[in-house]
Motif scaffolding. Structure first.
Motif, PDB file in Angstrom:
ATOM      1  N   CYS A 147       0.856  -1.190   0.000  1.00 47.47           N
ATOM      2  CA  CYS A 147       0.000   0.000   0.000  1.00 47.47           C
ATOM      3  C   CYS A 147       0.891   1.239   0.000  1.00 47.47           C
ATOM      4  O   CYS A 147       1.929   1.281   0.661  1.00 47.47           O
ATOM      5  CB  CYS A 147      -0.877  -0.007   1.254  1.00 47.47           C
ATOM      6  N   CYS A 152       1.625   2.070   6.365  1.00 43.34           N
ATOM      7  CA  CYS A 152       0.577   1.041   6.287  1.00 43.34           C
ATOM      8  C   CYS A 152       1.237  -0.332   6.085  1.00 43.34           C
ATOM      9  O   CYS A 152       2.057  -0.504   5.195  1.00 43.34           O
ATOM     10  CB  CYS A 152      -0.401   1.330   5.143  1.00 43.34           C
ATOM     11  N   CYS A 164      -4.252  -0.463  -0.118  1.00 43.54           N
ATOM     12  CA  CYS A 164      -4.766  -1.690   0.486  1.00 43.54           C
ATOM     13  C   CYS A 164      -6.282  -1.559   0.631  1.00 43.54           C
ATOM     14  O   CYS A 164      -6.850  -0.476   0.433  1.00 43.54           O
ATOM     15  CB  CYS A 164      -4.119  -1.906   1.855  1.00 43.54           C
ATOM     16  N   HIS A 167      -7.387   1.285   3.102  1.00 42.64           N
ATOM     17  CA  HIS A 167      -7.240   2.664   2.614  1.00 42.64           C
ATOM     18  C   HIS A 167      -8.074   2.911   1.364  1.00 42.64           C
ATOM     19  O   HIS A 167      -8.498   4.043   1.120  1.00 42.64           O
ATOM     20  CB  HIS A 167      -5.754   2.986   2.371  1.00 42.64           C
TER      21      HIS A 167
HETATM   22 ZN   LIG Z   1      -3.002   0.804   3.401  1.00 42.33          ZN
END
Ligand SMILES: [Zn+2]
Ligand SMILES: [Zn+2]
Ligand SMILES: [Zn+2]
Length: 287
Positions: A147, A152, A164, A167
Motif C-alpha cells: 500500500c 501502512c 490496500c 485505505h
Molecule cells: Zn493501506
C-alpha cells in the motif's frame, strides 16, 4: 449598521504579525491544534479504541461517537461503550487477513481480505476456521504490492491497485479524488489530521488570518482558557463576511451591530478584543 471606524492599528502590523506568529500556527487555510493541548481539547473520546481528541464533549464522546450513541436510541452509556469499543477497533484498525502469509487487510465482518473472501465463497462457504487453517498464500506467485500510504503494513488486493483494502475504502468514502501517488500520500495525512476538531481559515485576507492565528498562539501560550475549535470556526464564519482589513477596524460595538440581525448572536470568544488585548495594544512581542 454603523459605518466601520478604522482604529489605530500601528504601522507595519502585518510585518509584525509575520515576525511574531510562529510557523506551527501559520498553517495556511486549516489549523490542526495539537491533540494533547489542554487549551483546544479536553481529552480523548471515552471509547477506548477511539483516538479522537474531544473539545466540546457531551458524555465524554467525540462527535462521531456521540452521533452513533444518539442514533442507537441513547441507551445506557456504560453498556453501549462496552459494545461500541470492539466495533470501533475493528473499523479503525482492522486485523490482517487470517490466511497465512496473505498480508492484506481484512474486509467486512470476516477476518479475510477481499480475495480470500471470494476464494472462500467459491469453495461453497465452508466452516470458516477450518477453511482458514488449510488455505495457503504462495509468496512466490503473488502479484499484489505494498500500500502506498506511509506506515501502512498491508498489501493491495491486485497489481493494478495502489491502496490496500482499508485505505481504498477510506478513499472511496471521502470523495475518491483523482490524485497522483505523492498527492495521495499527502491527502491521507490531512485526512488523518481531520479526525480531530480543527479550524478552517479559508477566504480570509492574509492579515486577518494572521491576527486569528496570533490569537490562537496567545491562547496556547497562556494555557488558561479553553478554546474549542468549533467555537473559533463559528466566529471565523462571522468574521469572513465582514470583509475587513483588520479585526482592529471595528470595536466590540461595531461587531455587535454587524451581527445583531444574525439569529444566534455574537460568539463568546472571538473577535472580542478588549482595550488591553496585545493585538489592539500593538504588543506583539508579548508572548
Ligand atoms: Zn493501506
Ligand atoms: Zn470517539
Ligand atoms: Zn487474504
Amino acid at each position: 449598521m454603523t459605518a466601520p471606524r478604522p482604529l489605530a492599528t500601528g504601522a507595519g502590523l502585518l510585518e509584525r504579525l509575520m515576525a511574531t506568529v510562529r510557523p506551527e500556527f501559520r498553517t495556511g487555510e486549516e489549523f490542526y491544534p495539537p491533540p494533547d493541548s489542554p487549551v483546544f481539547f479536553q481529552g480523548i473520546c471515552r471509547i477506548p479504541a477511539c483516538t479522537r481528541a474531544v473539545s466540546f464533549s457531551v458524555k465524554g464522546l467525540c462527535t462521531h461517537h456521540y452521533g452513533r450513541w444518539r442514533r442507537a436510541g441513547m441507551p445506557d452509556l456504560e453498556a453501549w461503550i462496552l459494545c461500541e469499543d470492539p466495533t470501533t477497533r475493528w473499523r479503525d484498525n482492522p486485523p490482517g487477513c487470517s490466511v497465512a502469509r496473505c498480508g492484506r487487510a481484512s474486509r467486512g465482518s470476516r477476518p479475510l481480505c477481499a480475495r480470500h473472501t471470494e476464494a472462500w465463497q467459491r469453495a461453497g462457504s465452508p466452516d470458516l476456521d477450518q477453511w482458514i487453517a488449510t488455505a495457503r498464500c504462495d509468496p512466490t506467485r503473488r502479484d499484489d504490492r505494498e500500500c502506498l500510504v506511509d506506515g501502512c503494513p498491508w498489501r493491495t488486493d491486485s497489481p493494478s491497485m495502489t491502496l490496500c483494502g482499508r485505505h481504498y475504502i477510506r478513499w472511496r468514502n471521502n470523495g475518491h479524488p483523482n490524485l497522483t501517488s505523492t498527492q495521495m500520500r499527502d491527502w491521507f495525512k490531512v485526512l488523518e489530521l481531520r479526525r480531530n476538531p480543527y479550524i478552517r481559515l479559508h477566504d480570509l485576507s492574509q492579515q486577518i488570518r494572521l491576527e486569528i492565528q496570533f490569537g490562537l498562539q496567545r491562547r496556547h501560550d497562556l494555557g488558561t482558557r479553553h478554546t474549542p475549535p468549533s467555537i473559533v470556526s463559528r466566529a471565523v464564519s462571522w468574521i469572513r463576511p465582514a470583509e475587513l482589513t483588520s479585526l482592529l477596524d471595528w470595536d466590540e460595538a461595531d461587531w455587535l451591530t454587524f451581527h445583531q440581525a444574525r439569529p444566534r448572536g455574537l460568539p463568546q470568544h472571538v473577535p472580542r478584543l478588549h482595550p488591553g488585548h496585545p493585538l489592539r495594544a500593538g504588543r506583539l512581542t508579548d508572548r
